[in-house]
Design an enzyme around this catalytic site. Sequence first.
Site, PDB file in Angstrom:
ATOM      1  N   SER A  64       0.793  -1.233   0.000  1.00 43.64           N
ATOM      2  CA  SER A  64       0.000   0.000   0.000  1.00 43.64           C
ATOM      3  C   SER A  64       0.823   1.279   0.000  1.00 43.64           C
ATOM      4  CB  SER A  64      -0.934   0.023   1.204  1.00 43.64           C
ATOM      5  OG  SER A  64      -2.078  -0.728   0.894  1.00 43.64           O
ATOM      6  N   TYR A 189      -2.924  -2.667 -10.656  1.00 43.47           N
ATOM      7  CA  TYR A 189      -2.895  -2.434  -9.204  1.00 43.47           C
ATOM      8  C   TYR A 189      -2.124  -3.560  -8.498  1.00 43.47           C
ATOM      9  CZ  TYR A 189      -4.415  -2.174  -4.353  1.00 43.47           C
ATOM     10  OH  TYR A 189      -4.419  -2.126  -2.980  1.00 43.47           O
ATOM     11  N   TYR A 241      -3.681   3.647   7.729  1.00 40.67           N
ATOM     12  CA  TYR A 241      -4.902   2.854   7.925  1.00 40.67           C
ATOM     13  C   TYR A 241      -5.783   3.604   8.930  1.00 40.67           C
ATOM     14  CZ  TYR A 241      -2.174  -0.660   5.483  1.00 40.67           C
ATOM     15  OH  TYR A 241      -1.401  -1.316   4.547  1.00 40.67           O
TER      16      TYR A 241
HETATM   17  N1  GLU Z   1      -2.139  -5.760  -2.061  1.00 45.39           N
HETATM   18  C1  GLU Z   1      -2.839  -5.422  -0.867  1.00 45.39           C
HETATM   19  C2  GLU Z   1      -4.311  -5.181  -1.153  1.00 45.39           C
HETATM   20  O1  GLU Z   1      -4.607  -4.565  -2.101  1.00 45.39           O
HETATM   21  C3  GLU Z   1      -2.223  -4.206  -0.259  1.00 45.39           C
HETATM   22  C4  GLU Z   1      -2.630  -4.147   1.142  1.00 45.39           C
HETATM   23  C5  GLU Z   1      -1.918  -3.106   1.953  1.00 45.39           C
HETATM   24  O2  GLU Z   1      -0.672  -2.995   1.930  1.00 45.39           O
HETATM   25  O3  GLU Z   1      -2.657  -2.403   2.639  1.00 45.39           O
HETATM   26  O4  GLU Z   1      -5.178  -5.577  -0.446  1.00 45.39           O
END
Ligand code: GLU
Length: 429
Positions: A64, A189, A241
């Site tokens: 992310s 993505y 987050y």
């Molecule tokens: N590839 C993960 C997703 O898209 C990334 C998650 C993350 O690092 O928050 O869910």
Amino acid sequence: MSELVQRYLDEVVGELAGVTDGALADYIPELAEVDPAGFGLAISSSDGYVYESGDARTEFTIQSISKPFTYALALDQVGEDIVDSKIGVEPSGEAFNEISVDDTTKTPKNPMINAGAIAAVALVPGVSPDERFDTIREFYSACAGRRLDFDEDVYRSEKATGSRNRAIAYMLDSFGVLADDPDDVLDVYFRQCSLRVTSVDLARMGATLARGGINPQTGRRVTSTRVVQRTLSVMVTCGMYNAAGDWVSAVGLPAKSGVGGGIVAVLPGQLGIGVYSPLLDARGNSVRGVLLCRNLSERLGLHFLTVSRESRSTVRAIYEPTPGIRVYELHGDLMFAGAEQVARTVQRNLDEFEVAIVDVTRVDDINDSARDLLAEVSRSLRDAGKQGLVVDPDRVVIRTGRGYHDSVFSTVEDALVTGEKVLRAKPTL
Ligand code: GLU
């Protein structure tokens, strides 16, 4: 290199190495299999010097932490208006992978959650997923100062287990947010999340943001200061987050974390920090990474809202070399607040002089709002029947073409000669 700084960084990394709380991300096997003891720190100064400690050269997937960079790239390539019409900038208060959009606009709430990140990918120009991914990889690489590699296994796993992201992409498609095929967008993505970085890369990428879009190592401008300002803003409000509030209070640096265990943090104008430790807390942030950033911020005084002094005094001295002539000597960085102080001081003294000489010889930096305000001061002096002169040997205030001031000098002595002529020409009352 400063031995003292290096010793301090090694010390903190050593102290925190014993922390074994948290758990590896386990939604794909590749992340569940990494060494939980991995722990790296890198700090890049704004002139490109990088301090490293621990496993600063260990590679991990960016996950992310890619989000702010793709958002920056989208802003850079298609502009704010288009990006804003597709992605909001409000913290969502929801899980990063919530299948949701804003109730009113039907667009993702911000670019740091998956919905917003997927929408940002779709805004990056490219006629095919390959071309779009190349543009993204090229941009991240320019920020890191080296070509970033791609983790094929992580990509395959992300793709194989990505039902939730698929749900998000199809939902966005149904609201008209994606101008492209949702599976193609998702493919890019998943690939961007699978790019491999080290703590050093993250520190350099952070330093590129800290320098307003210039990679301090290569000297290359990768995007504009305006794009960086927008990107750092969403990193402050939505980067960690659901711990954004805690993070801003305790650490106070725009940042982004990823489930690969990385964190990038930025002190605008000064530093980029890259941290790696894959054991995550319940919110998905690296446990040791958060502790380390907290420690660095407290001990090195990095909180971006630290008020280091009450106000920067811009007027260094006011003196009257001749009755009727007042010299205002300014220094430091002249931004809106400082120029406002100058305007107010000159206005207040208006009855006490005939000629005001504003000496900006010692001003280091100035922005356009301060320039405009000083021009305003000069106009209001004229309107009041007074004369304003500027001592500006390096032309920091007066730029050719703007034409506010007709009376610019290189030294106070030169300005005084003119000031005295003005006084002599004045009818005595
Ligand atoms: N590839 C993960 C997703 O898209 C990334 C998650 C993350 O690092 O928050 O869910």
